[in-house]
Enzyme design. Sequence first.
Site, PDB file in Angstrom:
ATOM      1  CG  HIS A  74      -1.731   1.159   1.402  1.00 37.54           C
ATOM      2  ND1 HIS A  74      -3.152   1.238   1.438  1.00 37.54           N
ATOM      3  CD2 HIS A  74      -1.439   2.428   1.745  1.00 37.54           C
ATOM      4  CE1 HIS A  74      -3.525   2.429   1.535  1.00 37.54           C
ATOM      5  NE2 HIS A  74      -2.602   3.097   1.804  1.00 37.54           N
ATOM      6  CD  GLU A  75       1.376   3.566   3.559  1.00 37.69           C
ATOM      7  OE1 GLU A  75       1.636   4.596   2.954  1.00 37.69           O
ATOM      8  OE2 GLU A  75       0.415   3.285   4.334  1.00 37.69           O
ATOM      9  CG  HIS A  78       0.498   5.947  -1.259  1.00 41.61           C
ATOM     10  ND1 HIS A  78      -0.714   6.720  -1.749  1.00 41.61           N
ATOM     11  CD2 HIS A  78      -0.139   5.392  -0.056  1.00 41.61           C
ATOM     12  CE1 HIS A  78      -1.743   6.083  -1.265  1.00 41.61           C
ATOM     13  NE2 HIS A  78      -1.427   5.627   0.092  1.00 41.61           N
TER      14      HIS A  78
END
Length: 164
Positions: A74-75, A78
């Site tokens: 998820h991170e 980004h």
Amino acid sequence: MLSDTQKQALEQQVETCYNQAECFFDRPFTRPAIQFNQRGKIAGSAHLQKQLLKFNPVLYQENQASFLLDVVPHEVSHLLVYQLHGAHVPPHGQEWQFIMTQVMKRPAHRTHQYDISSVAGKTFLYQCQCQQHRLSIRRHNRVTKGTQYLCTQCKTPLQKTAEQ
């Protein structure tokens, strides 16, 4: 406190995510710095301009397997979106969702569902016309300075109640 083995496992998962992205896009990506000092209820955060990933050591320790499978990609996604598209895309928009589902092969969930009781801060009890609400210390302090919060259900202002 995280062990060196736990830190290495997370760092290796970050590297795995970047390798997947490099194979998919056929280009190199800049690797981020990694810190284990994210606090509060947030599992992780990506600091785009700094190329920095921060992870919550408490939530990682309590949820290691799913943390590696879901929070890390998820991170990383980004940061990949930032490197591919710049800063002018929504944080969880279609570009991020594409990387999560097509590159990382993970569901594009915006938030985690971990038990946060071990990291939750002090809360304050408030009441509207239909229910009770627990506000964080940050929101409580804003109320004391004049901010007014409305219930999302009945749309009436929240009022501080006596703690039970």
